[in-house]
Design an enzyme around this catalytic site. Sequence first.
Site, PDB file in Angstrom:
ATOM      1  CB  SER A  56      12.200 -28.593  -7.195  1.00 26.13           C
ATOM      2  OG  SER A  56      11.050 -28.310  -7.932  1.00 26.13           O
ATOM      3  CG  HIS A  70       7.839 -32.070  -6.747  1.00 25.55           C
ATOM      4  ND1 HIS A  70       8.442 -32.832  -7.723  1.00 25.55           N
ATOM      5  CD2 HIS A  70       8.328 -30.822  -6.907  1.00 25.55           C
ATOM      6  CE1 HIS A  70       9.263 -32.072  -8.428  1.00 25.55           C
ATOM      7  NE2 HIS A  70       9.216 -30.858  -7.961  1.00 25.55           N
ATOM      8  CD  GLU A  89       8.500 -36.898  -7.665  1.00 24.84           C
ATOM      9  OE1 GLU A  89       9.175 -37.727  -8.282  1.00 24.84           O
ATOM     10  OE2 GLU A  89       8.944 -35.778  -7.332  1.00 24.84           O
ATOM     11  CG  ASN A 145      13.274 -33.258 -10.567  1.00 24.06           C
ATOM     12  OD1 ASN A 145      12.915 -33.495 -11.719  1.00 24.06           O
ATOM     13  ND2 ASN A 145      12.752 -32.276  -9.855  1.00 24.06           N
TER      14      ASN A 145
HETATM   15  N1  LIG Z   1       8.845 -24.237 -12.533  1.00 23.16           N
HETATM   16  C1  LIG Z   1       8.922 -25.547 -12.412  1.00 23.16           C
HETATM   17  O1  LIG Z   1       9.134 -26.283 -13.387  1.00 23.16           O
HETATM   18  C2  LIG Z   1       8.717 -26.184 -11.062  1.00 23.16           C
HETATM   19  C3  LIG Z   1       8.395 -27.551 -10.989  1.00 23.16           C
HETATM   20  C4  LIG Z   1       8.150 -28.134  -9.740  1.00 23.16           C
HETATM   21  C5  LIG Z   1       8.272 -27.365  -8.585  1.00 23.16           C
HETATM   22  N2  LIG Z   1       8.616 -26.034  -8.681  1.00 23.16           N
HETATM   23  C6  LIG Z   1       8.682 -25.247  -7.417  1.00 23.16           C
HETATM   24  O2  LIG Z   1       7.478 -24.495  -7.318  1.00 23.16           O
HETATM   25  C7  LIG Z   1       7.744 -23.259  -6.644  1.00 23.16           C
HETATM   26  C8  LIG Z   1       7.304 -22.094  -7.524  1.00 23.16           C
HETATM   27  O3  LIG Z   1       7.993 -22.159  -8.750  1.00 23.16           O
HETATM   28  P1  LIG Z   1       7.506 -21.341 -10.034  1.00 23.16           P
HETATM   29  O4  LIG Z   1       8.318 -21.843 -11.170  1.00 23.16           O
HETATM   30  O5  LIG Z   1       6.035 -21.348 -10.110  1.00 23.16           O
HETATM   31  O6  LIG Z   1       8.010 -19.866  -9.634  1.00 23.16           O
HETATM   32  P2  LIG Z   1       7.519 -18.464 -10.235  1.00 23.16           P
HETATM   33  O7  LIG Z   1       8.653 -17.525 -10.027  1.00 23.16           O
HETATM   34  O8  LIG Z   1       6.933 -18.609 -11.577  1.00 23.16           O
HETATM   35  O9  LIG Z   1       6.319 -18.043  -9.228  1.00 23.16           O
HETATM   36  C9  LIG Z   1       6.517 -17.789  -7.876  1.00 23.16           C
HETATM   37  C10 LIG Z   1       5.453 -16.793  -7.432  1.00 23.16           C
HETATM   38  O10 LIG Z   1       5.481 -16.695  -6.014  1.00 23.16           O
HETATM   39  C11 LIG Z   1       5.348 -15.330  -5.634  1.00 23.16           C
HETATM   40  N3  LIG Z   1       5.957 -15.206  -4.325  1.00 23.16           N
HETATM   41  C12 LIG Z   1       7.280 -15.196  -4.012  1.00 23.16           C
HETATM   42  N4  LIG Z   1       7.424 -15.109  -2.675  1.00 23.16           N
HETATM   43  C13 LIG Z   1       6.170 -15.076  -2.138  1.00 23.16           C
HETATM   44  C14 LIG Z   1       5.676 -15.038  -0.808  1.00 23.16           C
HETATM   45  N5  LIG Z   1       6.497 -14.988   0.243  1.00 23.16           N
HETATM   46  N6  LIG Z   1       4.326 -15.042  -0.625  1.00 23.16           N
HETATM   47  C15 LIG Z   1       3.484 -15.077  -1.691  1.00 23.16           C
HETATM   48  N7  LIG Z   1       3.910 -15.128  -2.975  1.00 23.16           N
HETATM   49  C16 LIG Z   1       5.237 -15.128  -3.192  1.00 23.16           C
HETATM   50  C17 LIG Z   1       6.030 -14.553  -6.743  1.00 23.16           C
HETATM   51  O11 LIG Z   1       5.530 -13.213  -6.802  1.00 23.16           O
HETATM   52  C18 LIG Z   1       5.688 -15.382  -7.977  1.00 23.16           C
HETATM   53  O12 LIG Z   1       4.499 -14.916  -8.607  1.00 23.16           O
HETATM   54  C19 LIG Z   1       9.226 -23.282  -6.282  1.00 23.16           C
HETATM   55  O13 LIG Z   1       9.366 -23.806  -4.982  1.00 23.16           O
HETATM   56  C20 LIG Z   1       9.797 -24.242  -7.311  1.00 23.16           C
HETATM   57  O14 LIG Z   1      10.998 -24.853  -6.868  1.00 23.16           O
HETATM   58  C21 LIG Z   1       8.829 -25.435  -9.885  1.00 23.16           C
END
Ligand SMILES: NC(=O)c1ccc[n+]([C@@H]2O[C@H](COP(=O)([O-])OP(=O)(O)OC[C@H]3O[C@@H](n4cnc5c(N)ncnc54)[C@H](O)[C@@H]3O)[C@@H](O)[C@H]2O)c1
Length: 374
Positions: free
Chosen positions: A122, A143, A155, A193
Amino acid sequence: MMTTNAATIGIVGLGTMGLGIAQVFAQAGFASIATDAHAPARDSARMRMEQALTARVTAGKLTPQARDATLANLHIVETLSDFAPCDLVIEAIIERADAKQALFADLESILSAQAILATNTSSIPVASIAATAKHPDRVLALHFFNPPTAMKLVELAPHAGTAPQAIACARALTETAGKTVIQCPDRPGFIVNRCARPYYGEALALLEEGHPATEIDAAMMAAGYRLGPFALIDLIGADINLAATEGLARAMQDHPRYHVFASLKTQVASGHLGRKTGQGFLHPNTTEARANPAIAQRIEATLINEAAWLLAEGGTTPDGIDTAMKLGLNFPRGPFEALAHYGKPAIRATLAALAAAAPAPLQPRYAPAPFLTE
Ligand SMILES: NC(=O)c1ccc[n+]([C@@H]2O[C@H](COP(=O)([O-])OP(=O)(O)OC[C@H]3O[C@@H](n4cnc5c(N)ncnc54)[C@H](O)[C@@H]3O)[C@@H](O)[C@H]2O)c1
């Protein structure tokens, strides 16, 4: 009906976003190979997806056969070496550039030379994630929005060195999975965003000038917006909104268009973060104020201006921005549709009046983008 797609999709990270993204592709008939560094996330992934799908079966929105076919397309694996057949890998791991770079380096030694590496970041520049890749031409951002299964919008942000072939292929695969893909530049906040900031920022400016939150929300709802700015902050959480605002302000060198208003910081410091704490700017009250169209025009003028500044940076279109804002935020109309409604002279006049009334440090906030003065 379930289709079968020849391509294989990889998903790394099975948290909030990764599991939903895996479901999107598995449901569309793609073999979906997924993993997570954390064993409990891997071990629970199938059960979590099954629960989500079964809830849809119970609600009559999915057949049991479609649920079973989706689950049959999901392959949870323990090591990245099992990702070798993937044509596209989407990472949804921790939001840290070094972690994403290290993951892509590992994947590059496993995947075919044509496979695409997509980040769901993000806030990290795609170019900086690609900078350490052996083949940066296959790196881009896809995204997704939360929850990925329900949100239509994706996106697609290439960096300057992404190959057209990789862009076309990532778009085709994501569209086949049922999403509306909007291309945008590798700029902070991509479209949604970033272009959403004035919805909150200008509302906070109005609040600090003495307008009650109820009056501001009522104006936007009367203009067709499903939730007013303060109801939306209460829903998201003032702390989350502040973090997003501060992050974008930093990424945009603290330009006054991304000014972090004191009233938001005070709200967070008070601990009244919104629905999750039981009290926010408005919550638990709703708005019953009389609508003031001048407020809606002011907030929409700043939404239009932000979108027009993004347009000036290249890599997107007015239609793309409008579609992204409607799908990503449930806005009733995109900023360029709002511009067509008001006309450029009215928006220029609104911005000029705001600049004239603003304190000196905030005056550049209202400088019109080139598109508005053409
Ligand atoms: N949550 C949102 O609303 C949202 C929206 C758009 C984008 N994002 C982006 O998506 C990504 C994930 O966000 P999320 O909210 O799902 O996070 P989250 O914390 O729910 O999940 C992340 C997962 O990745 C795993 N992980 C961490 N490091 C790792 C690695 N090196 N190799 C393999 N697995 C690994 C963790 O164990 C966890 O299960 C981030 O980059 C975030 O910025 C989030």
